[in-house]
Write an enzyme that holds these catalytic residues in place. Sequence first.
Site, PDB file in Angstrom:
ATOM      1  N   ARG A  86       0.848  -1.193   0.000  1.00 43.28           N
ATOM      2  CA  ARG A  86       0.000   0.000   0.000  1.00 43.28           C
ATOM      3  C   ARG A  86       0.880   1.238   0.000  1.00 43.28           C
ATOM      4  O   ARG A  86       1.846   1.333   0.749  1.00 43.28           O
ATOM      5  CB  ARG A  86      -0.900  -0.003   1.234  1.00 43.28           C
ATOM      6  CG  ARG A  86      -1.780   1.240   1.306  1.00 43.28           C
ATOM      7  CD  ARG A  86      -2.718   1.187   2.485  1.00 43.28           C
ATOM      8  NE  ARG A  86      -3.442   2.444   2.629  1.00 43.28           N
ATOM      9  CZ  ARG A  86      -4.338   2.674   3.568  1.00 43.28           C
ATOM     10  NH1 ARG A  86      -4.624   1.738   4.441  1.00 43.28           N
ATOM     11  NH2 ARG A  86      -4.946   3.840   3.630  1.00 43.28           N
ATOM     12  N   ARG A  96      -7.716  -1.178  -1.349  1.00 43.29           N
ATOM     13  CA  ARG A  96      -6.366  -1.166  -0.803  1.00 43.29           C
ATOM     14  C   ARG A  96      -5.882  -2.581  -0.524  1.00 43.29           C
ATOM     15  O   ARG A  96      -6.662  -3.458  -0.153  1.00 43.29           O
ATOM     16  CB  ARG A  96      -6.304  -0.324   0.460  1.00 43.29           C
ATOM     17  CG  ARG A  96      -7.315  -0.713   1.516  1.00 43.29           C
ATOM     18  CD  ARG A  96      -7.519   0.382   2.533  1.00 43.29           C
ATOM     19  NE  ARG A  96      -7.945   1.631   1.925  1.00 43.29           N
ATOM     20  CZ  ARG A  96      -8.158   2.747   2.631  1.00 43.29           C
ATOM     21  NH1 ARG A  96      -8.006   2.748   3.923  1.00 43.29           N
ATOM     22  NH2 ARG A  96      -8.536   3.861   2.039  1.00 43.29           N
ATOM     23  N   ASP A  99      -5.110  -2.641   5.073  1.00 43.36           N
ATOM     24  CA  ASP A  99      -5.431  -1.657   6.095  1.00 43.36           C
ATOM     25  C   ASP A  99      -5.066  -2.251   7.446  1.00 43.36           C
ATOM     26  O   ASP A  99      -5.475  -3.382   7.744  1.00 43.36           O
ATOM     27  CB  ASP A  99      -6.947  -1.396   6.105  1.00 43.36           C
ATOM     28  CG  ASP A  99      -7.293   0.015   5.671  1.00 43.36           C
ATOM     29  OD1 ASP A  99      -6.428   0.891   5.747  1.00 43.36           O
ATOM     30  OD2 ASP A  99      -8.445   0.220   5.263  1.00 43.36           O
ATOM     31  N   ASP A 101      -5.568  -0.911  11.296  1.00 39.03           N
ATOM     32  CA  ASP A 101      -6.085   0.170  12.131  1.00 39.03           C
ATOM     33  C   ASP A 101      -6.011  -0.213  13.607  1.00 39.03           C
ATOM     34  O   ASP A 101      -6.131  -1.395  13.965  1.00 39.03           O
ATOM     35  CB  ASP A 101      -7.551   0.467  11.776  1.00 39.03           C
ATOM     36  CG  ASP A 101      -7.707   1.028  10.376  1.00 39.03           C
ATOM     37  OD1 ASP A 101      -6.899   1.888   9.996  1.00 39.03           O
ATOM     38  OD2 ASP A 101      -8.636   0.586   9.668  1.00 39.03           O
TER      39      ASP A 101
END
Length: 444
Positions: A86, A96, A99, A101
């Site tokens: 990414r 994407r 991710d 998080d």
Amino acid sequence: MVILGLGSNVGDRMANLRKALIAIRQIPGMIVEQVSPVYLSDALLPENAPPEWDMPHLNLALRCHTTLEPLDLLDQLKKIEWSIGRKPEVRHWGPRILDVDILAWNSDIIKSERLTVPHESLQERPFALWPLADVAPDWRFPLNGPYHDKTAAEIGEQWGSRFTGNAPLRARQIYQRIDTPQLMGVVNVTPDSFSDGGAFLEAEKALQQALYLVYSGAEIIDIGAESTAPSAKPLTADIEWQRLEPVLAAIQAAKDKFMILPKISIDTRHSEVAAKALKQGVDWINDVTGLEDEAMRELVCTSKADCVVMHHMSIPASRQHVLPRHQDPVRLVYEWGAKQIDVLEKAGISRERIIFDPGIGFGKVAEHSLQLIRHTDVFKQLGTRVLIGHSRKSFLSLFTPHTFAERDIETLSIALYLAKQPVDYLRVHNVEMCARGFRVQAAL
């Protein structure tokens, strides 16, 4: 306690998530304590999003302990995203590769320019909240409002079952996991395989079985048209391809029907068959002879496919050709594997493309097979991925008088043991039973 959310909707999504897990475990001061199941959901899109953004997501959560401060951890996670592919970007909604998080940090509330914890709209997103509840059901929502002080498990109850797909964005839990061996499902296009011969000779039945295996948790489908059972009759390459070709064509035409696009493995010892299969785009060549044929080695070398190299004493397997009873089977199989891998590397096939299979039941008495399973960690020292194919095999007669097709309980018991060993793939017939066992084992 820190809860991380991982997601991917581009490329090989399961591979992206596995790479992220490996990288997160390598962060100094970081311990991954539990991995959630994987959830499949539709993309969460803004209005007027381009159609190409509408790609399903895979999501999961990790419960971690860390000595890092929140922003220091965030920096590490961004580096992992970029290392896996990414790129730094401004937009927040598009597809994407990965991710990562920070969903929650104890019961803390963090609001800064770079980081918001709990993650924004967490309580409204089943694809994020359900995985969090799987690894931290007693975590309490700290923000004011209708969910204040409710546990993750309580909040998750608003969407009903995790498995029906009736939640927002059709979110649902799937059988595939990133913290256990990948499951290889078997489709035998043969009349004489030992446990399911004749069941999938027709292309449509074989396709439906492949779809079912992926739904049940398989990430690789191994298709074979020649049985290697002791009583089996050898096939010519022409007859083998006549059986395989319509099945491969049916799977190729039905790619959009697969929940997760599986890797396709062809179980063949004929280089002519392997060549035709590679032209159809298969991902693996599973050669029960261990690529002893120079033509097969040259073919694999010039392709992009991975190859499974299996130890054997004879093909088909024979009770008259077995390892010596008075010698260590683990050492003998390891030494054979080291020599054969050296041959393959000299032929131009890199070790990264090789998957070693110790050949449970092939040229081994039952006690040999059990020893190989007990010591699968030894084969990781070969520097390759490792595959074990123990499903329903004759060595299980040590534990049961049941017929081959009725040995799934014994197969599962060994799979649960192997799930805790450094094994990359398990080749099994009853994929769903193994996947369900992994799910409970991981929760415990």
